[in-house]
Scaffold this active site. Structure first.
Site, short mmCIF file in Angstrom:
data_model
loop_
_atom_site.label_atom_id
_atom_site.label_comp_id
_atom_site.label_asym_id
_atom_site.label_seq_id
_atom_site.Cartn_x
_atom_site.Cartn_y
_atom_site.Cartn_z
N SER A 122 73.02 46.81 41.73
CA SER A 122 73.10 48.37 41.79
C SER A 122 72.45 48.99 40.83
O SER A 122 71.83 48.19 39.88
CB SER A 122 74.76 48.71 41.79
OG SER A 122 75.14 48.37 40.23
N ARG B 204 62.24 39.54 33.93
CA ARG B 204 63.41 38.45 33.34
C ARG B 204 62.40 37.12 32.89
O ARG B 204 62.74 36.65 31.99
CB ARG B 204 64.48 38.08 34.31
CG ARG B 204 65.36 37.16 33.78
CD ARG B 204 66.77 36.75 34.74
NE ARG B 204 66.19 36.27 35.92
CZ ARG B 204 67.02 36.03 36.98
NH1 ARG B 204 68.34 36.66 36.94
NH2 ARG B 204 66.71 35.52 37.95
N HIS C 282 57.68 47.58 47.46
CA HIS C 282 58.45 48.26 48.57
C HIS C 282 58.65 46.94 49.59
O HIS C 282 58.26 45.91 49.74
CB HIS C 282 57.37 49.08 49.47
CG HIS C 282 57.02 50.36 48.66
ND1 HIS C 282 57.70 51.46 49.02
CD2 HIS C 282 56.35 50.67 47.71
CE1 HIS C 282 57.36 52.37 47.99
NE2 HIS C 282 56.51 52.19 47.35
N GLU D 261 54.00 45.17 50.14
CA GLU D 261 55.68 45.38 51.12
C GLU D 261 56.01 43.83 51.20
O GLU D 261 55.21 43.21 51.55
CB GLU D 261 54.93 45.83 52.64
CG GLU D 261 54.46 47.17 52.25
CD GLU D 261 55.43 48.29 52.44
OE1 GLU D 261 56.59 47.83 52.58
OE2 GLU D 261 54.99 49.26 52.39
ZN LIG Z 1 58.85 51.74 50.75
#
Ligand SMILES: [Zn+2]
Length: 379
Positions: free
Chosen positions: A79, A149, A261, A337
């Site tokens: 989150s 990380r 994305h 993507e």
């Molecule tokens: Zn997107």
């Protein structure tokens, strides 16, 4: 009822390419040579049929959600709050190389974070990785977070140590925290930010709000209609999220940008606003060459195929991030993507069991990008 539908061209009078050029208010998920996958309520679906398209219902959206958006799937992802905690922990445990920076605030006043990774000598050689311009693309948070990380925790590795001694790598895994939070708690398929538009609709598409060739298109994938999923906003950089990125890029003068994305497994390079290729042959060949190398490295890990192509070959977009970073600054710029390939595998709701393999195959590609742009001998 809202449906996921497959649209094909039933007649030469209604080619699929027209659908990508008419303002129809569609949420387009996949663009394949012979069909589109999109999400739409009943009325637009009827209209498509009337226009002469083949429309095949695939699944009610509610069914797709109950299959993929499980409690386990939600728990497997960050989150906004847990991302902040984890980035802060990385910075606090490695203060000699990592520093957490607030680069701006969202419409709802959430901080937008970037981790600056590199020793503290200061450097001219800087790169930027970003994630999650689009709220529902959660894997696009996890890949850049894991990159940050790894760079911090494996900083003693000779290769990484070399990068961090001569350069800086900035990672901003969640550019659109308001949208992400809304998506996590209310509407799993939410895409835009949480701007209240004058017509009562909500949201501007942050990946259409950048200031290069902004607003030059009005199509389903780059729309001037506020209620549409790809609404470009009232003017370039109208949104605090894109202004935060604009100001960061203007200040730090990065040598290259990757923005993550999902989904479809693609490596996209400029342009998005036009089908014409980048004119400068050195820039063009450089970006194509690096995209192809990243594709091969990705495939080498788990055999998963990503396709490298010009952004506009997916669909036309004006005002996206990489058109702006390349158009304004001339730096190599890629939109990646991530998984999966299709809605049948979850689409935007990637099962959490695929987070690690997606990172594993993107790791060598990100490292190649860093090597190419930070190691002068290799550049
Ligand atoms: Zn997107």
């Amino acid at each position: 009822m809202e449906m996921i539908v497959k649209v094909t061209s039933a007649t030469p009078a209604a080619p699929l390419s027209d659908l990508l050029r008419l303002p129809l208010g569609l949420d387009i998920w996949e663009v394949k040579p012979d069909h589109l996958i999109l999400r739409a309520p009943e009325a637009p679906i009827e209209r498509l049929t009337q226009m002469g398209y083949g429309v095949e219902p695939m699944q009610p959206v509610a069914e797709h959600l109950s299959a993929f958006a499980t409690a386990e799937a939600i728990a497997g992802y960050h989150s906004a709050e847990t991302l902040e905690q984890d980035l802060r922990q990385l910075a606090e445990s490695h203060p000699e190389i990592a520093e957490l920076r607030e680069i701006g605030r969202s419409v709802e006043n959430r901080p937008i974070w970037a981790l600056r990774i590199g020793d503290r000598k200061g450097s001219q050689d800087k790169l930027l990785f970003m994630g999650c311009h689009h709220a529902r693309e959660w894997i696009a948070v996890e890949v850049p977070f894991r990159l940050a990380r790894e760079l911090v925790e494996q900083a003693a590795d000779p290769k990484i140590a070399g990068w961090l001694s001569t350069g800086e790598i900035w990672v901003a895994p969640m550019v659109n925290p308001d949208g992400h939070e809304h998506c996590r708690t209310r509407e799993r398929l939410w895409r835009k930010n949480r701007r209240r538009n004058p017509d009562g609709s909500i949201g501007v598409d942050p990946n259409r709000n950048y200031g290069y060739m902004w607003g030059t298109l009005n199509v389903p994938t780059s729309s001037q209609v506020p209620s549409d999923e790809t609404y470009v906003g009232p003017r370039a950089f109208s949104e605090p999220e894109t202004r935060a990125v604009r100001d960061l890029v203007a200040r730090e003068m990065f040598r290259g940008v990757v923005t993550y994305h999902s989904y479809s497994q693609l490596i996209l390079y400029p342009w998005g606003y036009t089908d014409k290729p980048v004119i400068d042959s050195q820039d063009r060949e450089g970006m194509i060459g690096l995209a192809n190398q990243m594709r091969d490295l990705m495939k080498g890990v788990h055999g998963v195929v990503y396709t490298a192509q010009q952004s506009s070959a997916l669909y036309p977009t004006a005002g996206d991030t990489t058109d702006w970073t390349y158009g304004e600054y001339g730096i190599p710029s890629f939109t990646i993507e991530l998984r999966p390939k299709s809605h049948l595998e979850g689409g935007f709701i990637l099962p959490p069991s695929q987070i690690e393999p997606t990172w594993e195959e993107n790791r060598p590609a990100a490292f190649r990008f860093i090597e190419q742009l930070l190691e002068p001998a290799a550049g």
